[in-house]
Design a protein around this motif. Structure first.
Motif, PDB file in Angstrom:
ATOM      1  N   ALA A 181       0.782  -1.448  -0.008  1.00 21.11           N
ATOM      2  CA  ALA A 181      -0.019   0.056  -0.091  1.00 21.11           C
ATOM      3  C   ALA A 181       0.875   1.095   0.047  1.00 21.11           C
ATOM      4  O   ALA A 181       1.847   1.227   0.746  1.00 21.11           O
ATOM      5  CB  ALA A 181      -0.940   0.089   1.381  1.00 21.11           C
ATOM      6  N   PRO A 182       0.576   2.206  -0.665  1.00 24.41           N
ATOM      7  CA  PRO A 182       1.353   3.514  -0.700  1.00 24.41           C
ATOM      8  C   PRO A 182       0.976   4.313   0.712  1.00 24.41           C
ATOM      9  O   PRO A 182       0.197   3.824   1.684  1.00 24.41           O
ATOM     10  CB  PRO A 182       0.615   4.411  -1.740  1.00 24.41           C
ATOM     11  N   VAL A 183       1.986   5.092   1.098  1.00 26.20           N
ATOM     12  CA  VAL A 183       1.854   5.749   2.493  1.00 26.20           C
ATOM     13  C   VAL A 183       0.616   6.615   2.470  1.00 26.20           C
ATOM     14  O   VAL A 183       0.357   6.447   3.911  1.00 26.20           O
ATOM     15  CB  VAL A 183       3.132   6.527   2.711  1.00 26.20           C
ATOM     16  N   THR A 184      -0.006   7.037   1.490  1.00 29.00           N
ATOM     17  CA  THR A 184      -1.210   7.698   1.707  1.00 29.00           C
ATOM     18  C   THR A 184      -2.183   6.878   2.333  1.00 29.00           C
ATOM     19  O   THR A 184      -3.368   7.394   3.017  1.00 29.00           O
ATOM     20  CB  THR A 184      -1.829   8.153   0.511  1.00 29.00           C
ATOM     21  N   GLU A 241       5.906   2.674  -1.228  1.00 29.11           N
ATOM     22  CA  GLU A 241       6.769   3.272  -2.078  1.00 29.11           C
ATOM     23  C   GLU A 241       8.416   3.693  -1.402  1.00 29.11           C
ATOM     24  O   GLU A 241       9.216   3.945  -1.853  1.00 29.11           O
ATOM     25  CB  GLU A 241       6.370   4.320  -2.637  1.00 29.11           C
ATOM     26  N   GLN A 242       8.094   3.817  -0.103  1.00 30.49           N
ATOM     27  CA  GLN A 242       9.270   3.872   0.844  1.00 30.49           C
ATOM     28  C   GLN A 242      10.265   2.975   1.145  1.00 30.49           C
ATOM     29  O   GLN A 242      11.151   2.952   1.933  1.00 30.49           O
ATOM     30  CB  GLN A 242       8.978   5.003   2.153  1.00 30.49           C
ATOM     31  N   GLY A 243       9.626   1.755   1.005  1.00 33.44           N
ATOM     32  CA  GLY A 243      10.453   0.452   1.170  1.00 33.44           C
ATOM     33  C   GLY A 243       9.301  -0.418   1.889  1.00 33.44           C
ATOM     34  O   GLY A 243       8.318  -0.143   2.174  1.00 33.44           O
ATOM     35  N   ALA A 244      10.011  -1.537   2.543  1.00 32.35           N
ATOM     36  CA  ALA A 244       9.144  -2.378   3.023  1.00 32.35           C
ATOM     37  C   ALA A 244       9.543  -2.578   4.674  1.00 32.35           C
ATOM     38  O   ALA A 244      10.518  -2.237   5.054  1.00 32.35           O
ATOM     39  CB  ALA A 244       9.745  -3.890   2.667  1.00 32.35           C
ATOM     40  N   LEU A 245       8.318  -2.618   5.275  1.00 32.47           N
ATOM     41  CA  LEU A 245       8.544  -2.314   6.843  1.00 32.47           C
ATOM     42  C   LEU A 245       8.082  -3.885   7.417  1.00 32.47           C
ATOM     43  O   LEU A 245       7.301  -4.273   7.342  1.00 32.47           O
ATOM     44  CB  LEU A 245       7.574  -1.440   7.389  1.00 32.47           C
ATOM     45  N   SER A 267       8.123   9.575   4.413  1.00 32.79           N
ATOM     46  CA  SER A 267       7.643  10.209   3.262  1.00 32.79           C
ATOM     47  C   SER A 267       7.119  11.839   3.283  1.00 32.79           C
ATOM     48  O   SER A 267       7.515  12.281   2.143  1.00 32.79           O
ATOM     49  CB  SER A 267       6.231   9.285   3.388  1.00 32.79           C
ATOM     50  N   ARG A 268       6.953  12.105   4.594  1.00 33.57           N
ATOM     51  CA  ARG A 268       6.982  13.721   4.626  1.00 33.57           C
ATOM     52  C   ARG A 268       8.087  14.498   3.982  1.00 33.57           C
ATOM     53  O   ARG A 268       8.036  15.668   3.270  1.00 33.57           O
ATOM     54  CB  ARG A 268       6.210  14.036   5.930  1.00 33.57           C
ATOM     55  N   ARG A 269       9.035  13.999   4.444  1.00 39.49           N
ATOM     56  CA  ARG A 269      10.746  14.735   4.165  1.00 39.49           C
ATOM     57  C   ARG A 269      10.862  14.371   2.568  1.00 39.49           C
ATOM     58  O   ARG A 269      10.961  15.512   1.874  1.00 39.49           O
ATOM     59  CB  ARG A 269      11.762  14.157   5.043  1.00 39.49           C
ATOM     60  N   ALA A 270      10.422  13.362   2.380  1.00 37.72           N
ATOM     61  CA  ALA A 270      10.566  13.339   0.678  1.00 37.72           C
ATOM     62  C   ALA A 270       9.622  14.238  -0.010  1.00 37.72           C
ATOM     63  O   ALA A 270      10.023  15.042  -1.083  1.00 37.72           O
ATOM     64  CB  ALA A 270      10.167  12.012   0.349  1.00 37.72           C
ATOM     65  N   ALA A 271       8.338  14.367   0.279  1.00 28.16           N
ATOM     66  CA  ALA A 271       7.478  15.322  -0.277  1.00 28.16           C
ATOM     67  C   ALA A 271       7.912  16.849  -0.293  1.00 28.16           C
ATOM     68  O   ALA A 271       7.704  17.288  -1.015  1.00 28.16           O
ATOM     69  CB  ALA A 271       6.127  15.049   0.469  1.00 28.16           C
ATOM     70  N   GLU A 293      10.958  17.916   0.256  1.00 30.50           N
ATOM     71  CA  GLU A 293      12.207  17.826  -0.786  1.00 30.50           C
ATOM     72  C   GLU A 293      11.696  17.950  -2.250  1.00 30.50           C
ATOM     73  O   GLU A 293      12.324  18.714  -2.904  1.00 30.50           O
ATOM     74  CB  GLU A 293      13.125  16.720  -0.472  1.00 30.50           C
ATOM     75  N   HIS A 294      10.730  17.433  -2.686  1.00 31.37           N
ATOM     76  CA  HIS A 294      10.103  17.892  -4.156  1.00 31.37           C
ATOM     77  C   HIS A 294       8.968  18.814  -4.010  1.00 31.37           C
ATOM     78  O   HIS A 294       8.377  18.969  -4.840  1.00 31.37           O
ATOM     79  CB  HIS A 294       9.321  16.397  -4.216  1.00 31.37           C
ATOM     80  N   GLY A 295       9.026  19.665  -3.001  1.00 25.78           N
ATOM     81  CA  GLY A 295       8.338  20.972  -3.191  1.00 25.78           C
ATOM     82  C   GLY A 295       7.028  20.685  -2.825  1.00 25.78           C
ATOM     83  O   GLY A 295       5.845  21.574  -3.203  1.00 25.78           O
ATOM     84  N   ARG A 296       6.267  19.661  -2.350  1.00 19.64           N
ATOM     85  CA  ARG A 296       4.774  19.397  -1.996  1.00 19.64           C
ATOM     86  C   ARG A 296       5.105  19.203  -0.500  1.00 19.64           C
ATOM     87  O   ARG A 296       5.144  18.068   0.005  1.00 19.64           O
ATOM     88  CB  ARG A 296       4.146  18.391  -2.685  1.00 19.64           C
ATOM     89  N   GLY A 297       4.629  20.062   0.271  1.00 20.21           N
ATOM     90  CA  GLY A 297       4.753  20.103   1.756  1.00 20.21           C
ATOM     91  C   GLY A 297       3.479  19.832   2.269  1.00 20.21           C
ATOM     92  O   GLY A 297       2.446  19.788   1.508  1.00 20.21           O
TER      93      GLY A 297
END
Ligand SMILES: CSC[C@H]1O[C@H](OP(=O)(O)O)[C@H](O)[C@@H]1O
Length: 384
Positions: free
Chosen positions: A285-288, A355-359, A374-378, A380-384
């Protein structure tokens, strides 16, 4: 009805089919949905021009599947904004259309927030409308990217956990392109295994009562050329007992902060079978889909659906005589218990692949770190 597989092969159409798309004809913007209640026999498109039409499509499962519900919800807000309807009324109706998949409210919120930010800047609802559409399109792209990353991480995990050679995967419900901006979640992992020559068999649970497995996963597996076999849900136990299942791959509709997983009803019994037979039970599942505001499985609202979905068989080509329009399979007046989902506790989940890997193992702390990453990645890609 023409055999759409043969037609697809003749047309040499790509296996993936858009579950939804935004169009802007002269008469105004529309959201075009592939009506999943008519599959596999009929490929019929629904054209939504407003939020109420989309709410009905969501409630009837013409459009379904957690990630796609989020994307559809965001486009629904954009549709209301573009056509000058009340955006907040539309957003509230869309977010409330189905309670369990958290992605729906997340997607609606993304588009609504973008709209209100633009409205505060412009003061003009029609000038603010494009911001909602941009947010929906960004979510659509993000989900497609997430699907590809989940497929990579999921296949790597299967290769790590299972003996070399072909994997025999059992899946439940439908988690392919019909639930995603890309190729899906759990099904995308099976598809990646197939393309890598490492899918020996995809066991497809029919998934009563709405038969998402028989109608949709078999449809997607056939179009992609996978080696698949359909089975009645209650036949899964004998497959485990025969040693025919190497791993279970399923999707999710909401993952609570403690790692409890809400997914299509029938998932929890598979988790118990998998544990008893020492088979990995993997959620993709996606982090969303992770909802940090829902503390545990008991806090997840499980959608209760109409009894006629159990007491009648729905076949669009064959209108039935039942109250729900289907073919009765139980005496008139039979009461039915019909939860759309069940909840699997984290201790029965081998791994959650995002999408961030397997837990693995699945812990509240690990999930919190995954969401933070996931929040940090968002950001960094300009979607806070
Ligand atoms: C990975 S999202 C697909 C998810 O959604 C399905 O539910 P529904 O068909 O009712 O939308 C099922 O739980 C799948 O796992």
């Amino acid at each position: 009805m023409a055999d759409q597989y043969a037609q697809a092969r003749e047309d040499n159409r790509p296996p993936g089919i858009p579950a939804l798309r935004w169009e802007e004809p002269p008469e105004g913007p529309v959201l075009v949905l592939l009506d999943q209640t008519r599959l596999p026999a009929q490929e019929v498109e629904l054209v939504c021009t407003d939020a109420p039409a989309l709410v009905e499509a969501i409630r009837s499962l013409a459009v379904r599947g957690a990630p796609l519900l989020g994307i559809a919800g965001a486009y629904g807000v954009a549709l209301a904004a573009a056509r000058g309807f009340d955006v907040d009324d539309a957003a509230d109706a869309l977010a409330g259309a189905r309670p369990t998949a958290v992605n729906l409210s997340v997607g609606v919120h993304r588009a609504r927030s973008a709209y209100h930010t633009a409205l505060a800047e412009t003061g003009d609802p029609l000038l603010a409308a494009p911001a909602a559409l941009a947010a929906a399109r960004q979510l659509h792209r993000e989900d497609a990217r997430a699907s590809a990353r989940m497929a990579e991480h999921g296949l790597a995990l299967l290769d790590e956990l299972l003996p070399a050679g072909g994997h025999r995967i059992l899946t439940h419900c439908n988690t392919g392109a019909l639930v995603s901006g890309g190729e899906g979640t759990a099904f995308a992992v099976a598809l990646a295994a197939h393309r890598a020559g490492r899918l020996r068999r995809l066991w497809v649970d029919e998934t009563r009562p709405l038969l998402q497995g028989a109608r949709l996963t078999a449809y997607e597996a056939a179009r992609n050329g996978l080696a698949y076999t359909l089975l009645a849900d209650n036949a899964a136990g004998s497959l485990f007992a025969a040693g025919e299942v190497d791993a279970v791959l399923i999707g999710a509709d909401r993952i609570a902060a403690d790692g409890s997983v809400a997914n299509k009803v029938g998932s929890y019994p598979l988790a118990v079978l998998a544990r008893y037979h020492h088979v990995p039970f993997i959620v993709v599942a996606p982090v969303t889909t992770v909802d940090e505001r829902t503390p545990d499985g008991a806090s997840i609202e499980v959608e209760q659906r109409p009894g006629h979905e159990v007491t009648e068989l729905a076949a669009p080509q064959v209108p039935g005589t039942g109250a729900g329009g289907g073919i009765p399979v139980a005496p008139l007046g039979t009461q039915a218990y019909n939860p759309a989902f069940d909840v699997t506790p984290p201790e029965l989940v081998t791994a959650i692949v995002t999408e961030q890997g397997a837990l693995s193992p699945v812990t509240a702390e690990g999930l919190a770190e995954l969401c933070a990453r996931s929040r940090r990645a968002a950001e960094e890609h300009g979607r806070g």
